[in-house]
Design a protein around this motif. Structure first.
Motif, PDB file in Angstrom:
ATOM      1  N   VAL A 261      14.331  80.633  22.654  1.00  0.00           N
ATOM      2  CA  VAL A 261      15.486  79.956  22.068  1.00  0.00           C
ATOM      3  C   VAL A 261      15.086  79.214  20.796  1.00  0.00           C
ATOM      4  CG1 VAL A 261      17.162  78.077  22.395  1.00  0.00           C
ATOM      5  CG2 VAL A 261      16.776  79.740  24.224  1.00  0.00           C
ATOM      6  N   SER A 262      14.029  78.418  20.876  1.00  0.00           N
ATOM      7  CA  SER A 262      13.657  77.580  19.733  1.00  0.00           C
ATOM      8  C   SER A 262      13.203  78.402  18.532  1.00  0.00           C
ATOM      9  CB  SER A 262      12.580  76.568  20.129  1.00  0.00           C
ATOM     10  OG  SER A 262      11.392  77.216  20.500  1.00  0.00           O
ATOM     11  N   THR A 263      12.663  79.594  18.766  1.00  0.00           N
ATOM     12  CA  THR A 263      12.262  80.473  17.664  1.00  0.00           C
ATOM     13  C   THR A 263      13.388  81.419  17.257  1.00  0.00           C
ATOM     14  OG1 THR A 263      11.354  82.174  19.133  1.00  0.00           O
ATOM     15  CG2 THR A 263       9.823  80.453  18.342  1.00  0.00           C
ATOM     16  N   SER A 264      14.554  81.251  17.848  1.00  0.00           N
ATOM     17  CA  SER A 264      15.715  82.117  17.571  1.00  0.00           C
ATOM     18  C   SER A 264      15.345  83.590  17.733  1.00  0.00           C
ATOM     19  CB  SER A 264      16.288  81.842  16.186  1.00  0.00           C
ATOM     20  OG  SER A 264      16.753  80.524  16.110  1.00  0.00           O
ATOM     21  N   LEU A 265      14.966  83.908  18.961  1.00  0.00           N
ATOM     22  CA  LEU A 265      14.601  85.269  19.355  1.00  0.00           C
ATOM     23  C   LEU A 265      13.369  85.785  18.607  1.00  0.00           C
ATOM     24  CD1 LEU A 265      18.175  86.839  19.600  1.00  0.00           C
ATOM     25  CD2 LEU A 265      16.820  85.761  21.419  1.00  0.00           C
ATOM     26  N   GLY A 266      12.464  84.858  18.254  1.00  0.00           N
ATOM     27  CA  GLY A 266      11.203  85.243  17.634  1.00  0.00           C
ATOM     28  C   GLY A 266      11.137  85.105  16.123  1.00  0.00           C
ATOM     29  N   ILE A 267      12.241  84.810  15.468  1.00  0.00           N
ATOM     30  CA  ILE A 267      12.247  84.677  14.011  1.00  0.00           C
ATOM     31  C   ILE A 267      11.240  83.612  13.565  1.00  0.00           C
ATOM     32  CG2 ILE A 267      13.621  83.940  12.017  1.00  0.00           C
ATOM     33  CD1 ILE A 267      16.042  85.280  13.362  1.00  0.00           C
ATOM     34  N   GLY A 268      11.124  82.542  14.329  1.00  0.00           N
ATOM     35  CA  GLY A 268      10.229  81.448  13.967  1.00  0.00           C
ATOM     36  C   GLY A 268       8.769  81.835  13.881  1.00  0.00           C
ATOM     37  N   TYR A 269       8.393  82.922  14.513  1.00  0.00           N
ATOM     38  CA  TYR A 269       6.999  83.362  14.462  1.00  0.00           C
ATOM     39  C   TYR A 269       6.637  83.978  13.111  1.00  0.00           C
ATOM     40  CZ  TYR A 269       6.743  82.559  19.476  1.00  0.00           C
ATOM     41  OH  TYR A 269       6.757  81.980  20.719  1.00  0.00           O
ATOM     42  N   MET A 270       7.610  84.165  12.237  1.00  0.00           N
ATOM     43  CA  MET A 270       7.351  84.737  10.923  1.00  0.00           C
ATOM     44  C   MET A 270       6.531  83.796  10.049  1.00  0.00           C
ATOM     45  SD  MET A 270      10.970  86.478   9.976  1.00  0.00           S
ATOM     46  CE  MET A 270      10.283  87.327   8.572  1.00  0.00           C
ATOM     47  N   GLY A 271       6.464  82.533  10.407  1.00  0.00           N
ATOM     48  CA  GLY A 271       5.712  81.569   9.613  1.00  0.00           C
ATOM     49  C   GLY A 271       6.579  80.944   8.546  1.00  0.00           C
ATOM     50  N   LYS A 272       5.980  80.666   7.398  1.00  0.00           N
ATOM     51  CA  LYS A 272       6.706  80.022   6.310  1.00  0.00           C
ATOM     52  C   LYS A 272       7.880  80.899   5.884  1.00  0.00           C
ATOM     53  CE  LYS A 272       5.989  77.575   2.073  1.00  0.00           C
ATOM     54  NZ  LYS A 272       5.164  76.524   1.590  1.00  0.00           N
ATOM     55  N   GLY A 273       9.023  80.288   5.707  1.00  0.00           N
ATOM     56  CA  GLY A 273      10.225  81.038   5.348  1.00  0.00           C
ATOM     57  C   GLY A 273      11.057  81.437   6.545  1.00  0.00           C
ATOM     58  N   GLY A 274      10.588  81.119   7.747  1.00  0.00           N
ATOM     59  CA  GLY A 274      11.335  81.472   8.951  1.00  0.00           C
ATOM     60  C   GLY A 274      12.696  80.800   9.022  1.00  0.00           C
ATOM     61  N   GLY A 275      12.800  79.589   8.496  1.00  0.00           N
ATOM     62  CA  GLY A 275      14.088  78.880   8.494  1.00  0.00           C
ATOM     63  C   GLY A 275      15.113  79.593   7.638  1.00  0.00           C
ATOM     64  N   THR A 276      14.682  80.074   6.490  1.00  0.00           N
ATOM     65  CA  THR A 276      15.594  80.821   5.616  1.00  0.00           C
ATOM     66  C   THR A 276      15.987  82.135   6.266  1.00  0.00           C
ATOM     67  OG1 THR A 276      14.645  79.809   3.639  1.00  0.00           O
ATOM     68  CG2 THR A 276      15.837  81.884   3.337  1.00  0.00           C
ATOM     69  N   VAL A 277      15.032  82.803   6.881  1.00  0.00           N
ATOM     70  CA  VAL A 277      15.331  84.074   7.563  1.00  0.00           C
ATOM     71  C   VAL A 277      16.327  83.835   8.694  1.00  0.00           C
ATOM     72  CG1 VAL A 277      14.358  85.967   8.940  1.00  0.00           C
ATOM     73  CG2 VAL A 277      13.129  85.127   6.934  1.00  0.00           C
ATOM     74  N   ALA A 278      16.171  82.749   9.436  1.00  0.00           N
ATOM     75  CA  ALA A 278      17.108  82.428  10.523  1.00  0.00           C
ATOM     76  C   ALA A 278      18.507  82.176   9.970  1.00  0.00           C
ATOM     77  CB  ALA A 278      16.607  81.218  11.309  1.00  0.00           C
ATOM     78  N   ALA A 279      18.604  81.449   8.855  1.00  0.00           N
ATOM     79  CA  ALA A 279      19.912  81.178   8.245  1.00  0.00           C
ATOM     80  C   ALA A 279      20.549  82.473   7.735  1.00  0.00           C
ATOM     81  CB  ALA A 279      19.767  80.159   7.119  1.00  0.00           C
ATOM     82  N   VAL A 280      19.748  83.338   7.141  1.00  0.00           N
ATOM     83  CA  VAL A 280      20.252  84.636   6.673  1.00  0.00           C
ATOM     84  C   VAL A 280      20.715  85.475   7.863  1.00  0.00           C
ATOM     85  CG1 VAL A 280      19.579  86.832   5.602  1.00  0.00           C
ATOM     86  CG2 VAL A 280      18.937  84.670   4.521  1.00  0.00           C
ATOM     87  N   ALA A 281      19.975  85.427   8.963  1.00  0.00           N
ATOM     88  CA  ALA A 281      20.369  86.176  10.166  1.00  0.00           C
ATOM     89  C   ALA A 281      21.737  85.719  10.664  1.00  0.00           C
ATOM     90  CB  ALA A 281      19.316  86.017  11.259  1.00  0.00           C
ATOM     91  N   VAL A 282      22.005  84.424  10.614  1.00  0.00           N
ATOM     92  CA  VAL A 282      23.320  83.913  11.005  1.00  0.00           C
ATOM     93  C   VAL A 282      24.386  84.503  10.089  1.00  0.00           C
ATOM     94  CG1 VAL A 282      24.781  81.843  11.114  1.00  0.00           C
ATOM     95  CG2 VAL A 282      22.460  81.777  12.023  1.00  0.00           C
ATOM     96  N   CYS A 283      24.129  84.507   8.789  1.00  0.00           N
ATOM     97  CA  CYS A 283      25.088  85.067   7.835  1.00  0.00           C
ATOM     98  C   CYS A 283      25.353  86.546   8.118  1.00  0.00           C
ATOM     99  CB  CYS A 283      24.578  84.896   6.406  1.00  0.00           C
ATOM    100  SG  CYS A 283      24.507  83.197   5.842  1.00  0.00           S
TER     101      CYS A 283
END
Length: 153
Positions: free
Chosen positions: A8-30
């Protein structure tokens, strides 16, 4: 149970991407909002507040549970960006232009952290992890609402 909180906290693993994971998570929502037929066009997504509230509460809980293992607001925790991006799009018609504007506004407020957002990071536990992104989403939503009111979209 810890594995579930990590998921949950990594949003299905997106957080493991490292730096830039927050932007990737926001883009995934979009991308998710854009891909859902009920969210397209100029109609409002009426179920979005419920999903946003549930994911925000779940995010607080999961961020709180992983903090003893990963430390305070670890970069792997990106559920806060998911919640913030969802808040950005609350009561906003989902179009390509509003999604892009919302993404830019949310990431601006999330990264720069103006208007007391930075102070919210000092709140302890999962609430502190989520709170700065929730407020960044609120600020982004307000600016987006103003832009829509002024018919700049």
């Amino acid at each position: 149970m810890l594995k579930l909180h990590k998921l949950v906290s990594t949003s299905l693993g997106i957080g493991y991407m490292g730096k830039g994971g927050g932007t990737v998570a926001a883009v995934a929502v979009c991308l998710c909002l854009y891909a859902i037929p009920q969210a397209g066009g100029d109609q409002l997504v009426l179920w979005l507040p419920i999903i946003t509230l549930l994911l925000t509460v779940l995010g607080v809980w999961s961020a709180n549970e992983v903090e003893p293992h990963w430390g305070k607001d670890d970069k792997k925790v990106v559920i806060d960006e998911v919640a913030g991006m969802l808040i950005t799009m609350l009561f906003i018609p989902v179009t390509l232009s509003t999604l892009l504007a919302g993404l830019v506004l949310f990431r601006f407020f999330d990264i720069v952290k103006p208007l007391y957002i930075r102070k919210l990071e000092k709140v302890r536990g999962g609430l502190g992890v989520m709170l700065d992104d929730v407020v960044a989403g609120v600020y982004a939503n307000i600016v987006l609402q103003i832009l829509l009111y002024l018919k700049l979209f």
